[in-house]
Design a protein around this motif. Structure first.
Motif, mmCIF file in Angstrom:
data_model
loop_
_atom_site.group_PDB
_atom_site.id
_atom_site.type_symbol
_atom_site.label_atom_id
_atom_site.label_comp_id
_atom_site.label_asym_id
_atom_site.label_seq_id
_atom_site.Cartn_x
_atom_site.Cartn_y
_atom_site.Cartn_z
ATOM 1 N N ALA A 149 0.830 -1.215 0.000
ATOM 2 C CA ALA A 149 0.000 0.000 0.000
ATOM 3 C C ALA A 149 0.861 1.261 0.000
ATOM 4 C CB ALA A 149 -0.937 -0.002 1.201
ATOM 5 N N SER A 150 1.983 1.241 0.700
ATOM 6 C CA SER A 150 2.824 2.436 0.740
ATOM 7 C C SER A 150 3.406 2.744 -0.637
ATOM 8 C CB SER A 150 3.938 2.268 1.769
ATOM 9 O OG SER A 150 4.714 1.138 1.462
ATOM 10 N N PHE A 151 3.729 1.705 -1.397
ATOM 11 C CA PHE A 151 4.239 1.929 -2.743
ATOM 12 C C PHE A 151 3.146 2.442 -3.670
ATOM 13 C CE2 PHE A 151 7.158 -1.272 -1.011
ATOM 14 C CZ PHE A 151 8.358 -0.589 -1.182
ATOM 15 N N VAL A 152 1.949 1.949 -3.498
ATOM 16 C CA VAL A 152 0.822 2.415 -4.308
ATOM 17 C C VAL A 152 0.524 3.877 -4.000
ATOM 18 C CG1 VAL A 152 -1.645 2.102 -4.751
ATOM 19 C CG2 VAL A 152 -0.156 0.105 -4.550
ATOM 20 N N ILE A 153 0.529 4.211 -2.727
ATOM 21 C CA ILE A 153 0.289 5.606 -2.324
ATOM 22 C C ILE A 153 1.387 6.507 -2.880
ATOM 23 C CG2 ILE A 153 0.203 7.163 -0.339
ATOM 24 C CD1 ILE A 153 -1.188 4.829 1.169
ATOM 25 N N ALA A 154 2.636 6.052 -2.807
ATOM 26 C CA ALA A 154 3.742 6.847 -3.349
ATOM 27 C C ALA A 154 3.596 7.025 -4.856
ATOM 28 C CB ALA A 154 5.069 6.180 -3.017
ATOM 29 N N ALA A 155 3.159 5.998 -5.559
ATOM 30 C CA ALA A 155 2.972 6.098 -7.009
ATOM 31 C C ALA A 155 1.874 7.104 -7.339
ATOM 32 C CB ALA A 155 2.635 4.732 -7.590
ATOM 33 N N PHE A 156 0.775 7.063 -6.585
ATOM 34 C CA PHE A 156 -0.291 8.043 -6.798
ATOM 35 C C PHE A 156 0.199 9.453 -6.501
ATOM 36 C CE2 PHE A 156 -3.441 4.543 -6.607
ATOM 37 C CZ PHE A 156 -4.189 4.894 -7.728
ATOM 38 N N ALA A 157 1.004 9.617 -5.462
ATOM 39 C CA ALA A 157 1.528 10.935 -5.112
ATOM 40 C C ALA A 157 2.436 11.470 -6.216
ATOM 41 C CB ALA A 157 2.280 10.870 -3.787
ATOM 42 N N VAL A 158 3.321 10.623 -6.726
ATOM 43 C CA VAL A 158 4.220 11.050 -7.802
ATOM 44 C C VAL A 158 3.420 11.409 -9.048
ATOM 45 C CG1 VAL A 158 6.011 10.230 -9.389
ATOM 46 C CG2 VAL A 158 6.217 9.793 -6.939
ATOM 47 N N THR A 159 2.411 10.612 -9.364
ATOM 48 C CA THR A 159 1.570 10.891 -10.525
ATOM 49 C C THR A 159 0.801 12.191 -10.339
ATOM 50 O OG1 THR A 159 1.343 8.528 -10.947
ATOM 51 C CG2 THR A 159 -0.271 9.968 -11.971
ATOM 52 N N GLY A 160 0.262 12.404 -9.156
ATOM 53 C CA GLY A 160 -0.478 13.632 -8.874
ATOM 54 C C GLY A 160 0.404 14.863 -8.958
ATOM 55 N N ILE A 161 1.590 14.786 -8.384
ATOM 56 C CA ILE A 161 2.517 15.917 -8.439
ATOM 57 C C ILE A 161 2.943 16.188 -9.874
ATOM 58 C CG2 ILE A 161 4.841 16.668 -7.777
ATOM 59 C CD1 ILE A 161 4.340 15.190 -5.092
ATOM 60 N N GLY A 162 3.213 15.130 -10.629
ATOM 61 C CA GLY A 162 3.585 15.302 -12.029
ATOM 62 C C GLY A 162 2.473 15.922 -12.850
ATOM 63 N N THR A 163 1.246 15.524 -12.580
ATOM 64 C CA THR A 163 0.098 16.080 -13.296
ATOM 65 C C THR A 163 -0.079 17.565 -12.988
ATOM 66 O OG1 THR A 163 -0.989 13.924 -13.275
ATOM 67 C CG2 THR A 163 -2.376 15.840 -13.672
ATOM 68 N N VAL A 164 0.020 17.899 -11.716
ATOM 69 C CA VAL A 164 -0.099 19.308 -11.316
ATOM 70 C C VAL A 164 1.014 20.136 -11.945
ATOM 71 C CG1 VAL A 164 0.036 20.891 -9.354
ATOM 72 C CG2 VAL A 164 -1.368 18.827 -9.210
#
Length: 43
Positions: A4-19
């Motif tokens: 779950a921590s890796f999934v959350i980190a992947a979503f965070a990186v994707t969100g930051i990249g999108t922004v």
């Protein structure tokens, strides 16, 4: 450690990249519009 921590980190990186992509595109668009307005105002 669960996956779950890796999934959350992947979503965070994707969100930051999108922004970041949206912000940089918006800034570039504003600069281009300002340059186009300046060209229209030239005699």
């Amino acid at each position: 450690m669960t996956h779950a921590s890796f999934v959350i980190a992947a979503f965070a990186v994707t969100g930051i990249g999108t922004v970041w992509l949206i912000a940089s595109s918006w800034i570039a668009m504003r600069k281009s519009e300002a340059l186009a307005d300046d060209l229209r105002k030239r005699p």
